[in-house]
Motif scaffolding. Structure first.
Motif, PDB file in Angstrom:
ATOM      1  N   LEU A  21       0.823  -1.211   0.000  1.00  0.00           N
ATOM      2  CA  LEU A  21       0.000   0.000   0.000  1.00  0.00           C
ATOM      3  C   LEU A  21       0.855   1.257   0.000  1.00  0.00           C
ATOM      4  O   LEU A  21       0.513   2.259  -0.631  1.00  0.00           O
ATOM      5  N   SER A  22       1.968   1.218   0.712  1.00  0.00           N
ATOM      6  CA  SER A  22       2.830   2.402   0.808  1.00  0.00           C
ATOM      7  C   SER A  22       3.425   2.788  -0.534  1.00  0.00           C
ATOM      8  O   SER A  22       3.881   3.920  -0.714  1.00  0.00           O
ATOM      9  N   GLN A  23       3.418   1.855  -1.477  1.00  0.00           N
ATOM     10  CA  GLN A  23       3.995   2.108  -2.797  1.00  0.00           C
ATOM     11  C   GLN A  23       2.935   2.408  -3.853  1.00  0.00           C
ATOM     12  O   GLN A  23       3.271   2.670  -5.011  1.00  0.00           O
ATOM     13  N   GLN A  24       1.660   2.381  -3.451  1.00  0.00           N
ATOM     14  CA  GLN A  24       0.571   2.540  -4.415  1.00  0.00           C
ATOM     15  C   GLN A  24      -0.156   3.878  -4.330  1.00  0.00           C
ATOM     16  O   GLN A  24      -0.880   4.245  -5.257  1.00  0.00           O
ATOM     17  N   TYR A  25       0.046   4.627  -3.231  1.00  0.00           N
ATOM     18  CA  TYR A  25      -0.713   5.858  -3.024  1.00  0.00           C
ATOM     19  C   TYR A  25       0.238   7.001  -2.664  1.00  0.00           C
ATOM     20  O   TYR A  25       1.352   6.784  -2.171  1.00  0.00           O
ATOM     21  N   PHE A  26      -0.239   8.220  -2.896  1.00  0.00           N
ATOM     22  CA  PHE A  26       0.536   9.400  -2.521  1.00  0.00           C
ATOM     23  C   PHE A  26       0.533   9.591  -1.008  1.00  0.00           C
ATOM     24  O   PHE A  26       1.521  10.038  -0.420  1.00  0.00           O
ATOM     25  N   THR A  27      -0.600   9.276  -0.364  1.00  0.00           N
ATOM     26  CA  THR A  27      -0.712   9.422   1.088  1.00  0.00           C
ATOM     27  C   THR A  27       0.220   8.429   1.778  1.00  0.00           C
ATOM     28  O   THR A  27       0.214   7.234   1.475  1.00  0.00           O
ATOM     29  N   SER A  28       1.015   8.932   2.716  1.00  0.00           N
ATOM     30  CA  SER A  28       1.979   8.078   3.414  1.00  0.00           C
ATOM     31  C   SER A  28       1.278   7.149   4.394  1.00  0.00           C
ATOM     32  O   SER A  28       0.173   7.427   4.870  1.00  0.00           O
ATOM     33  N   ILE A  29       1.952   6.059   4.709  1.00  0.00           N
ATOM     34  CA  ILE A  29       1.505   5.125   5.735  1.00  0.00           C
ATOM     35  C   ILE A  29       2.553   5.104   6.841  1.00  0.00           C
ATOM     36  O   ILE A  29       3.758   5.128   6.571  1.00  0.00           O
ATOM     37  N   ALA A  30       2.082   5.087   8.070  1.00  0.00           N
ATOM     38  CA  ALA A  30       2.969   4.967   9.225  1.00  0.00           C
ATOM     39  C   ALA A  30       2.684   3.659   9.946  1.00  0.00           C
ATOM     40  O   ALA A  30       1.532   3.242  10.052  1.00  0.00           O
ATOM     41  N   LEU A  31       3.723   3.022  10.422  1.00  0.00           N
ATOM     42  CA  LEU A  31       3.567   1.820  11.243  1.00  0.00           C
ATOM     43  C   LEU A  31       3.533   2.212  12.709  1.00  0.00           C
ATOM     44  O   LEU A  31       4.301   3.068  13.152  1.00  0.00           O
ATOM     45  N   ASP A  32       2.665   1.569  13.478  1.00  0.00           N
ATOM     46  CA  ASP A  32       2.556   1.846  14.911  1.00  0.00           C
ATOM     47  C   ASP A  32       2.599   0.536  15.695  1.00  0.00           C
ATOM     48  O   ASP A  32       3.631   0.156  16.230  1.00  0.00           O
ATOM     49  N   GLU A  33       1.485  -0.198  15.742  1.00  0.00           N
ATOM     50  CA  GLU A  33       1.487  -1.479  16.445  1.00  0.00           C
ATOM     51  C   GLU A  33       2.558  -2.424  15.914  1.00  0.00           C
ATOM     52  O   GLU A  33       3.084  -3.257  16.658  1.00  0.00           O
ATOM     53  N   SER A  34       2.896  -2.290  14.637  1.00  0.00           N
ATOM     54  CA  SER A  34       3.907  -3.169  14.030  1.00  0.00           C
ATOM     55  C   SER A  34       5.313  -2.894  14.541  1.00  0.00           C
ATOM     56  O   SER A  34       6.212  -3.726  14.377  1.00  0.00           O
ATOM     57  N   VAL A  35       5.514  -1.707  15.147  1.00  0.00           N
ATOM     58  CA  VAL A  35       6.859  -1.315  15.584  1.00  0.00           C
ATOM     59  C   VAL A  35       6.832  -0.867  17.041  1.00  0.00           C
ATOM     60  O   VAL A  35       7.480   0.105  17.428  1.00  0.00           O
ATOM     61  N   ALA A  36       6.094  -1.590  17.868  1.00  0.00           N
ATOM     62  CA  ALA A  36       5.931  -1.191  19.267  1.00  0.00           C
ATOM     63  C   ALA A  36       7.201  -1.375  20.081  1.00  0.00           C
ATOM     64  O   ALA A  36       7.444  -0.628  21.034  1.00  0.00           O
ATOM     65  N   THR A  37       8.026  -2.356  19.734  1.00  0.00           N
ATOM     66  CA  THR A  37       9.241  -2.641  20.496  1.00  0.00           C
ATOM     67  C   THR A  37      10.467  -2.551  19.597  1.00  0.00           C
ATOM     68  O   THR A  37      10.361  -2.537  18.371  1.00  0.00           O
ATOM     69  N   LEU A  38      11.623  -2.514  20.226  1.00  0.00           N
ATOM     70  CA  LEU A  38      12.875  -2.408  19.466  1.00  0.00           C
ATOM     71  C   LEU A  38      13.046  -3.559  18.482  1.00  0.00           C
ATOM     72  O   LEU A  38      13.462  -3.356  17.336  1.00  0.00           O
ATOM     73  N   SER A  39      12.712  -4.767  18.905  1.00  0.00           N
ATOM     74  CA  SER A  39      12.867  -5.911  18.019  1.00  0.00           C
ATOM     75  C   SER A  39      11.955  -5.798  16.808  1.00  0.00           C
ATOM     76  O   SER A  39      12.325  -6.172  15.688  1.00  0.00           O
ATOM     77  N   GLN A  40      10.756  -5.254  16.996  1.00  0.00           N
ATOM     78  CA  GLN A  40       9.834  -5.067  15.874  1.00  0.00           C
ATOM     79  C   GLN A  40      10.326  -3.976  14.925  1.00  0.00           C
ATOM     80  O   GLN A  40      10.185  -4.097  13.708  1.00  0.00           O
ATOM     81  N   ILE A  41      10.879  -2.903  15.475  1.00  0.00           N
ATOM     82  CA  ILE A  41      11.446  -1.854  14.623  1.00  0.00           C
ATOM     83  C   ILE A  41      12.556  -2.432  13.754  1.00  0.00           C
ATOM     84  O   ILE A  41      12.601  -2.203  12.538  1.00  0.00           O
ATOM     85  N   ARG A  42      13.454  -3.196  14.370  1.00  0.00           N
ATOM     86  CA  ARG A  42      14.554  -3.810  13.608  1.00  0.00           C
ATOM     87  C   ARG A  42      14.013  -4.727  12.519  1.00  0.00           C
ATOM     88  O   ARG A  42      14.481  -4.718  11.383  1.00  0.00           O
ATOM     89  N   ASP A  43      13.019  -5.536  12.883  1.00  0.00           N
ATOM     90  CA  ASP A  43      12.474  -6.504  11.937  1.00  0.00           C
ATOM     91  C   ASP A  43      11.840  -5.811  10.737  1.00  0.00           C
ATOM     92  O   ASP A  43      12.090  -6.190   9.579  1.00  0.00           O
ATOM     93  N   CYS A  44      11.026  -4.791  10.992  1.00  0.00           N
ATOM     94  CA  CYS A  44      10.364  -4.089   9.883  1.00  0.00           C
ATOM     95  C   CYS A  44      11.375  -3.352   9.017  1.00  0.00           C
ATOM     96  O   CYS A  44      11.230  -3.303   7.787  1.00  0.00           O
ATOM     97  N   TYR A  45      12.388  -2.785   9.628  1.00  0.00           N
ATOM     98  CA  TYR A  45      13.426  -2.101   8.841  1.00  0.00           C
ATOM     99  C   TYR A  45      14.167  -3.108   7.961  1.00  0.00           C
ATOM    100  O   TYR A  45      14.419  -2.853   6.770  1.00  0.00           O
TER     101      TYR A  45
END
Length: 327
Positions: free
Chosen positions: A235-259
């Motif tokens: 979705l982030s690559q299909q629309y002009f409106t940006s998407i932000a992750l929140d629940e997906s990056v709640a902890t440090l390990s999740q931030i690392r994983d998504c990055y």
């Protein structure tokens, strides 16, 4: 360094219940911790769990504190396990800041802690879900807020899209009538992972249709569930409106994983539940994270520590999500 440890549970009701896709939240519970060093200097921290976001539960945090000895070393604090991220944040925040080389190297010392925040922070005001947002917007706008977050995925999408039209109309009318027309408003939509694929596409399409110099849909926050990372990346690559992750990056390990899985968009970081502040500094600086720091309705103790981090690490052009005092 040895610290004498005490802790104090608290419970504070909201002025009005907060409605999100996760349900109705009526009170904030947490733990204030006190660490006194050998000179009698006190450091204060806050453990403010948010278990439905992936942190430990309040009960787990209480049991963790009860099992600790009355005296702790810095090494004890550094060894708090990653499955207690709110505890990591609280204890590291409570460490008093003697200016030793060791503490500088471990990332505890930060310029902003003793001298005030590193830079001025702009705040995003949190609107209630549904039509109640219309009245609260006017109040917050008069108080100087120019970035707002609105909770969606609470009511049927047809109803919310109608409310969205009313809200954006009100915003535009307010800017035109009450400012010199050189100001603008950023609006953030937060779904808390509560949209379907079809609903997310509909919201993004509607947001893309807004063409205005004075109203910007800054991003759609966590449109899909944590398990649907690949879909949100698409979705982030299909629309002009940006998407932000929140629940997906709640902890440090999740931030690392998504990055590592390719996310280069916006990360909404809730410092009070993310984990170790020193590890967060390292992760954000090394990877140039586009971060929006956000509240979990912590007390002034956790808020001070969280805003100190935000002043160091958040994107300089984005408001921080701490405009929640009216709740």
């Amino acid at each position: 360094m040895v610290y004498r440890f005490n802790f104090y549970p608290y419970s504070r009701p909201f002025k009005q219940p907060l409605k999100t896709h996760h349900g109705i939240w009526e009170k904030r519970e947490g733990i204030i911790i006190q660490l006194a060093d050998e000179r009698g200097k006190n450091g204060w921290g806050e453990i403010a769990p948010l278990s439905w976001f992936g942190s430990e539960t309040l009960q787990e945090a209480l049991e963790f504190c009860r099992k600790l000895p009355q005296t702790l070393t810095l090494e004890d604090i550094l060894e708090i396990p990653d499955n207690f991220p709110a505890c990591q944040f609280g204890f590291e925040s409570a460490v008093t800041y003697p200016k030793t080389r060791f503490l500088k190297e471990t990332g505890f010392l930060s310029q902003g802690f003793e001298t005030g925040f590193l830079r001025e922070l702009k705040f995003s005001g949190l609107l209630p879900s549904g039509k109640a947002a219309l009245q609260v917007f006017q109040t917050l706008f008069q108080q100087g807020f120019r970035t707002f977050k609105w909770k969606i995925a609470v009511y049927p999408i047809s109803d919310e899209l109608d409310m969205f039209k009313q809200l954006t109309k009100l915003i535009l009318e307010t800017i035109i009538s009450e400012t010199d027309k050189t100001e603008w408003v950023n609006l953030r939509l937060d779904a808390n992972g509560g949209l379907s694929w079809e609903e997310a596409n509909k919201w993004l399409s509607v947001c893309d249709e807004i063409k205005s110099d004075i109203l910007k849909i800054e991003y759609l926050e966590q449109p899909l569930s944590v398990e649907q990372f690949a879909e949100m990346l698409a979705l982030s690559q299909q629309y002009f409106t940006s998407i932000a992750l929140d629940e997906s990056v709640a902890t440090l390990s999740q931030i690392r994983d998504c990055y590592q899985r390719g996310w280069r968009g916006i990360f909404v970081i809730k410092p009070c539940i993310v984990g170790s502040p020193r590890k967060l500094r390292k992760l954000c600086r090394e990877n140039h994270i586009d971060a929006v720091f956000s509240s979990v309705f912590e007390t002034a103790v956790g808020r001070r520590a969280a805003l100190n981090l935000a002043s160091e690490l958040s994107h300089p052009k984005r408001a921080v999500g701490f405009g929640v005092e009216h709740w």
